[in-house]
Design a protein around this motif. Structure first.
Motif, PDB file in Angstrom:
ATOM      1  N   TYR A 135      31.688  46.233  39.529  1.00  0.00           N
ATOM      2  CA  TYR A 135      32.683  46.560  40.421  1.00  0.00           C
ATOM      3  C   TYR A 135      34.093  46.233  39.769  1.00  0.00           C
ATOM      4  CZ  TYR A 135      35.297  45.810  44.608  1.00  0.00           C
ATOM      5  OH  TYR A 135      36.006  46.085  45.967  1.00  0.00           O
ATOM      6  N   ASP A 179      34.983  48.922  37.798  1.00  0.00           N
ATOM      7  CA  ASP A 179      35.468  49.781  38.876  1.00  0.00           C
ATOM      8  C   ASP A 179      37.553  48.728  39.021  1.00  0.00           C
ATOM      9  OD1 ASP A 179      33.156  51.401  38.336  1.00  0.00           O
ATOM     10  OD2 ASP A 179      32.647  50.940  40.315  1.00  0.00           O
ATOM     11  N   ARG A 180      37.329  47.928  40.030  1.00  0.00           N
ATOM     12  CA  ARG A 180      38.681  47.830  39.880  1.00  0.00           C
ATOM     13  C   ARG A 180      39.707  47.757  38.277  1.00  0.00           C
ATOM     14  NH1 ARG A 180      36.150  48.291  43.729  1.00  0.00           N
ATOM     15  NH2 ARG A 180      36.787  50.611  42.810  1.00  0.00           N
ATOM     16  N   GLU A 223      40.721  50.998  37.761  1.00  0.00           N
ATOM     17  CA  GLU A 223      41.850  51.559  38.407  1.00  0.00           C
ATOM     18  C   GLU A 223      42.802  50.553  38.365  1.00  0.00           C
ATOM     19  OE1 GLU A 223      39.850  50.893  42.484  1.00  0.00           O
ATOM     20  OE2 GLU A 223      38.685  52.883  41.609  1.00  0.00           O
ATOM     21  N   GLU A 224      43.142  49.821  37.782  1.00  0.00           N
ATOM     22  CA  GLU A 224      44.290  49.056  37.595  1.00  0.00           C
ATOM     23  C   GLU A 224      44.766  48.251  38.856  1.00  0.00           C
ATOM     24  OE1 GLU A 224      48.062  51.111  35.895  1.00  0.00           O
ATOM     25  OE2 GLU A 224      47.039  51.719  34.191  1.00  0.00           O
ATOM     26  N   VAL A 225      43.687  47.446  39.531  1.00  0.00           N
ATOM     27  CA  VAL A 225      43.868  46.854  40.511  1.00  0.00           C
ATOM     28  C   VAL A 225      43.134  45.552  40.389  1.00  0.00           C
ATOM     29  CG1 VAL A 225      42.467  46.688  43.179  1.00  0.00           C
ATOM     30  CG2 VAL A 225      42.810  48.738  42.667  1.00  0.00           C
ATOM     31  N   TRP A 226      42.585  45.454  39.498  1.00  0.00           N
ATOM     32  CA  TRP A 226      42.092  43.864  39.127  1.00  0.00           C
ATOM     33  C   TRP A 226      43.003  43.515  37.812  1.00  0.00           C
ATOM     34  CZ3 TRP A 226      36.933  42.298  40.664  1.00  0.00           C
ATOM     35  CH2 TRP A 226      36.717  42.232  42.175  1.00  0.00           C
TER      36      TRP A 226
END
Length: 85
Positions: A15, A18-19, A22-25
């Motif tokens: 997980y 994945d984040r 996606e350049e979210v984390w």
């Protein structure tokens, strides 16, 4: 998942990967993580004991800090499909 820690490798679970993708984390090294274990209520008691023994062995050999474990309230009904060549 058990892994062998190496100074030039960062371990992350799916997980978080994945984040990150996606350049979210963002990710940064940490010195010590706390780890918990979730066991499926649907597995046999002997298998659960084997999992706990493996965690204890990992803790004794490499110092994995598993702080606690729990068993799900209901079976997760995980299906394992084995393919043969």
């Amino acid at each position: 998942m058990l892994y062998w820690p190496m100074p030039n490798v960062l371990y992350i679970e799916g997980y978080a990967l994945d984040r990150f993708s996606e350049e979210v984390w963002a990710l940064k090294p940490v010195h010590q993580n706390k780890v918990g274990l979730v066991c499926d209520a649907g597995i046999e008691n002997d298998l659960r004991i084997h999992h706990l023994l493996a965690v204890d062995a990992r803790n004794a050999s490499l110092g994995l800090p598993v702080i606690e474990y729990m068993v799900t309230d209901t079976p997760l009904q995980v299906l394992i499909i084995m393919l043969r060549n």
